[in-house]
Design an enzyme around this catalytic site. Structure first.
Site, PDB file in Angstrom:
ATOM      1  N   GLY A 137       0.807  -1.214   0.000  1.00  0.00           N
ATOM      2  CA  GLY A 137       0.000   0.000   0.000  1.00  0.00           C
ATOM      3  C   GLY A 137       0.838   1.261   0.000  1.00  0.00           C
ATOM      4  O   GLY A 137       1.819   1.390  -0.740  1.00  0.00           O
ATOM      5  N   CYS A 138       0.450   2.201   0.842  1.00  0.00           N
ATOM      6  CA  CYS A 138       1.120   3.497   0.894  1.00  0.00           C
ATOM      7  C   CYS A 138       2.559   3.398   1.402  1.00  0.00           C
ATOM      8  O   CYS A 138       3.365   4.293   1.144  1.00  0.00           O
ATOM      9  CB  CYS A 138       0.332   4.456   1.786  1.00  0.00           C
ATOM     10  SG  CYS A 138      -1.329   4.820   1.164  1.00  0.00           S
ATOM     11  N   ALA A 139       2.885   2.341   2.127  1.00  0.00           N
ATOM     12  CA  ALA A 139       4.253   2.175   2.629  1.00  0.00           C
ATOM     13  C   ALA A 139       5.221   1.757   1.537  1.00  0.00           C
ATOM     14  O   ALA A 139       6.440   1.796   1.728  1.00  0.00           O
ATOM     15  CB  ALA A 139       4.278   1.146   3.755  1.00  0.00           C
TER      16      ALA A 139
END
Length: 385
Positions: A137-139
């Site tokens: 995801g955003c990581a």
């Protein structure tokens, strides 16, 4: 020396403003019992404009997962090459100089990965390594930087291309009516980013150390429900408070490197929302302007998932960078709950011909050359022992 060069960013041409988002929410969900709360949360995100890969009329329809994934693949292939070419230009390298491509996306699926298409289409070597990252995801933007750093340490002189392609609007689900889903509909945007990590030379962030931290027992706080209709984004109401758990990890990694996390010269972090940035200011004892680049990304483009850290870093470059040797931090946050953290210092490359340095060749390559085995190296490569 692994140097993260200037990123290239592109956003789609279809724009939706905060006022338009709020009007749509009022129209589509007029009878929702928690509409007032959802509207207030959307306003509080600080997002003023977002860019969408399709016009809003098409975005709001759901033709099925098959069609949506076809849109993802078509638009990725249409938009990624130009961004890659600009990123290579910023790094003063060509496709033949790249040894590894890391492709990051959590909003569509392709197999073979987009990396194979890039190698076949844009002139990369056939022995270019491939690392797709799909489930962070955003990581994943921070993770891509860290894996590029690991590769450059393992293969001194190697160069890595990172590509992040996030079309979050293709995950819109008309039937998801929870407050968290309505908030997400007003928070996420679409973007494509690319950046090169050079093994030698270059201007940018000399990455010196990287690390990861996972908060135990938070797997369900940010997740996808994978259903017949595609990816359903699920956001726990506890997510905005995660910096209380992740800020100590930033401080610990900096301390292991002999740095004070509250005394660095620049901070490039994932802007999942304003609460994330405000809490980092509080727990790291930093003034609000510390995260001005991340805030600008959030305001102008929304949460663009893994591409956030590259957009924020591009803004630092556009602002003239920082002084030679200035220390800083890059961090992405996402499902897990996970933090991917890099520490580095700013370097300016020498001017003129010295900017493009000979690439290092591994001892195994040298041995093969001595054995008479043909090996292909980029122009300008020198082999020394």
């Amino acid at each position: 020396m692994a140097v993260l060069c200037r990123p290239a960013i592109a956003v789609p041409e279809h724009v939706i403003t905060l006022d338009e988002t709020l009007d749509l929410a009022r129209t589509l969900h007029a009878d929702h019992p928690q509409l007032a709360l959802a509207l207030r949360l959307i306003e509080n995100t600080g997002v003023r404009t977002r860019h969408l890969v399709q016009p809003i009329e098409q975005t709001l329809t759901h033709p099925g997962l098959t069609v949506r994934n076809q849109v993802y693949e078509r638009e990725a292939k249409r938009r990624v090459p130009e961004v890659v070419e600009r990123a290579l230009g910023h790094a003063e390298l060509g496709a033949q100089d790249i040894d590894l491509i890391i492709y990051v996306s959590c909003t569509g699926f392709m197999m073979p990965s987009m990396t194979a298409w890039l190698i076949n289409t844009l002139g990369f070597r056939s022995d270019t390594r491939q690392v797709p990252i799909a489930q962070l995801g955003c990581a994943a933007g921070g993770a891509a930087v860290n894996r590029a750093h690991d590769f450059c340490r393992a293969y001194p002189g190697a160069n890595v291309l990172i590509v992040a392609c996030e079309f979050c609007s293709l995950c819109y689900q008309p039937s998801d009516l929870g407050v968290g889903s309505l908030l997400s509909n007003g928070l996420f945007g679409d973007a494509v980013a690319a950046v090169v990590m050079r093994g030698q030379g270059g201007t940018g962030v000399h990455v010196e150390r990287n690390g990861s931290h996972l908060v135990p027992d938070t797997e369900n706080w940010i997740s996808y429900g994978v259903k017949d209709t595609g990816f359903h984004f699920q956001l726990d109401k506890r997510v905005p408070g995660t910096m209380e758990m992740l800020a100590p990890a930033l401080r610990t990694l900096a301390g292991q490197h002999g740095w004070d996390v509250s005394g660095l010269g620049f901070y490039i972090v994932h802007a999942g929302g304003p609460r994330i940035l405000d809490d980092l200011c509080h727990f790291l004892n930093l003034p609000p302007e510390t995260f001005r680049y991340s805030r600008a990304t959030l305001t102008e483009r929304g949460n663009i998932a893994s591409a956030v850290v590259f957009d924020a870093l591009a803004r630092l470059f556009a602002d003239g960078g920082v002084g030679e040797g200035t220390t800083g931090l890059i961090a992405g946050f996402g499902p897990g709950i996970t933090a991917e953290i890099s520490l580095g210092s700013w370097v300016d490359a020498p001017t003129g011909a010295a900017r493009r340095r000979p690439r290092a060749i591994s001892t195994s390559d040298i041995a093969l050359v001595h054995q008479g085995v043909p090996r292909r190296f980029p122009a300008g490569t020198t082999i020394t022992e």
